[in-house]
Write a protein that holds these residues in place. Structure first.
Motif, PDB file in Angstrom:
ATOM      1  N   GLU A 113      -2.044  26.978  50.687  1.00 46.59           N
ATOM      2  CA  GLU A 113      -2.092  25.824  49.790  1.00 46.59           C
ATOM      3  C   GLU A 113      -2.397  26.260  48.358  1.00 46.59           C
ATOM      4  O   GLU A 113      -1.841  25.688  47.405  1.00 46.59           O
ATOM      5  N   ASN A 114      -3.257  27.258  48.201  1.00 47.90           N
ATOM      6  CA  ASN A 114      -3.518  27.794  46.865  1.00 47.90           C
ATOM      7  C   ASN A 114      -2.248  28.356  46.246  1.00 47.90           C
ATOM      8  O   ASN A 114      -1.937  28.084  45.077  1.00 47.90           O
ATOM      9  N   LEU A 115      -1.500  29.110  47.020  1.00 44.26           N
ATOM     10  CA  LEU A 115      -0.273  29.706  46.493  1.00 44.26           C
ATOM     11  C   LEU A 115       0.781  28.647  46.197  1.00 44.26           C
ATOM     12  O   LEU A 115       1.496  28.742  45.180  1.00 44.26           O
ATOM     13  N   ARG A 116       0.865  27.619  47.026  1.00 47.10           N
ATOM     14  CA  ARG A 116       1.802  26.527  46.747  1.00 47.10           C
ATOM     15  C   ARG A 116       1.430  25.825  45.447  1.00 47.10           C
ATOM     16  O   ARG A 116       2.302  25.524  44.615  1.00 47.10           O
ATOM     17  N   TYR A 117       0.136  25.577  45.276  1.00 50.66           N
ATOM     18  CA  TYR A 117      -0.329  24.874  44.080  1.00 50.66           C
ATOM     19  C   TYR A 117       0.017  25.662  42.818  1.00 50.66           C
ATOM     20  O   TYR A 117       0.600  25.123  41.863  1.00 50.66           O
ATOM     21  N   THR A 143      -0.646  37.326  57.230  1.00 49.27           N
ATOM     22  CA  THR A 143      -0.187  36.382  58.249  1.00 49.27           C
ATOM     23  C   THR A 143      -1.334  35.782  59.061  1.00 49.27           C
ATOM     24  O   THR A 143      -1.343  34.585  59.365  1.00 49.27           O
ATOM     25  N   ASP A 144      -2.308  36.610  59.415  1.00 46.52           N
ATOM     26  CA  ASP A 144      -3.371  36.169  60.316  1.00 46.52           C
ATOM     27  C   ASP A 144      -4.341  35.170  59.708  1.00 46.52           C
ATOM     28  O   ASP A 144      -5.067  34.483  60.440  1.00 46.52           O
ATOM     29  N   PHE A 145      -4.356  35.065  58.387  1.00 43.06           N
ATOM     30  CA  PHE A 145      -5.375  34.205  57.778  1.00 43.06           C
ATOM     31  C   PHE A 145      -4.855  33.259  56.700  1.00 43.06           C
ATOM     32  O   PHE A 145      -5.609  32.444  56.186  1.00 43.06           O
ATOM     33  N   ILE A 146      -3.590  33.315  56.361  1.00 42.57           N
ATOM     34  CA  ILE A 146      -3.090  32.585  55.199  1.00 42.57           C
ATOM     35  C   ILE A 146      -3.265  31.071  55.323  1.00 42.57           C
ATOM     36  O   ILE A 146      -3.378  30.360  54.321  1.00 42.57           O
ATOM     37  N   HIS A 147      -3.349  30.548  56.570  1.00 45.97           N
ATOM     38  CA  HIS A 147      -3.508  29.106  56.758  1.00 45.97           C
ATOM     39  C   HIS A 147      -4.961  28.704  57.050  1.00 45.97           C
ATOM     40  O   HIS A 147      -5.223  27.554  57.401  1.00 45.97           O
ATOM     41  N   ARG A 148      -5.872  29.640  56.884  1.00 44.53           N
ATOM     42  CA  ARG A 148      -7.294  29.330  56.982  1.00 44.53           C
ATOM     43  C   ARG A 148      -7.849  28.948  55.615  1.00 44.53           C
ATOM     44  O   ARG A 148      -7.282  29.302  54.573  1.00 44.53           O
TER      45      ARG A 148
END
Length: 259
Positions: A113-117, A143-148
């Motif tokens: 979400e940070n990168l999308r923003y 990959t293992d943590f990007i959605h945390r």
């Protein structure tokens, strides 16, 4: 080519007592001002990795912040391909990526979400942005943590996302302030390999570090800064030769010359 020409930067001291105290111990203090940078000249060509070396407080971070335009120099010019960036500051800021000492990312958002923003702030369109984020997630092994949630990340995880944010828009030049400080061996290797990849892509990189093994691995050009001035500017091999083959001793000798 990205150049800093005759850059000077000073800061006003808070009070006379502080001025008098520092004046006795630091030659960069004169009157009510601290002269952080004095007649700095550095350059970086496309596809080149340039190192800024020096002790804590030497002026490296101030210099990188000036280069990023987070700070404005009192005098001197930043030039890109021979043109002063002051003539088109928006173009210049689109051409660079900057990693500072603090991430500036949002704790309650996930890394993705940070990168999308920030990608949307850069003006990247949704499909192209998602493709770019996925590329960086793979390259930086996120990959293992990007959605945390970002607040739950380790230091290395946060640094990877911060670096991804700095290069989302595929800048021509990347400015990194101690990108591997505090990282474990695995995270450090991922980031060094990523910088090598930027070099292969023709991206110019200027970074500060205290780890001379990183300099030997990545760099062609080196600038040693001490007390706000460039003490050495030249090729890495030239610097090594001046220390009789010992990079550590050579760097140390330049730092001691102004002591």
């Amino acid at each position: 080519m990205l150049q800093l020409n005759n850059i000077n930067k000073r800061f006003r001291l808070k009070d006379a007592k502080q001025s008098n105290t520092l004046c006795a111990t630091d030659p960069r203090v004169s009157g009510r001002f601290f002269y952080a940078l004095k007649d700095i000249n550095i350059h970086c060509t496309a596809g080149q990795v340039v190192a800024l070396l020096g002790a804590n407080g030497a002026g490296k971070t101030t210099l990188l912040r000036v280069l990023s335009t987070a700070l404005q120099a009192d005098s001197g010019d930043i030039c890109i391909d021979g043109q002063a960036v002051a003539k088109d500051l928006v173009y210049y800021r689109k051409s660079i990526g900057f990693l500072s000492g603090s991430t500036g990312l949002y704790a309650r958002l996930t890394g993705f979400e940070n990168l999308r923003y920030f990608g949307e702030l850069y003006g990247l369109k949704a499909q192209a942005l998602d493709t770019r984020i996925n590329e960086l997630v793979e390259q930086l092994q996120m990959t293992d943590f990007i959605h945390r949630r970002f607040d739950d990340y380790s230091t290395g995880m946060k640094q990877k996302v911060a670096i991804a944010r700095a290069v989302l828009h595929q800048p021509k030049w990347v400015i990194l302030d101690e990108p591997t400080t505090g990282l474990d061996i695995k995270a450090r290797e991922v980031i060094l390999s990523f910088i090598e990849g930027l070099k292969i892509q023709g991206v110019g990189v200027i970074f500060s570090t205290h780890d001379l093994s990183e300099v030997e691995r990545l760099c062609e050009q080196v600038f040693v800064i001490d007390q706000g001035q460039v003490q050495f500017a030249g090729e890495l091999q030239q610097l090594i030769q001046q220390g009789a083959g010992n990079l550590y001793q050579s760097v140390l000798s330049y730092m001691e010359q102004s002591a």
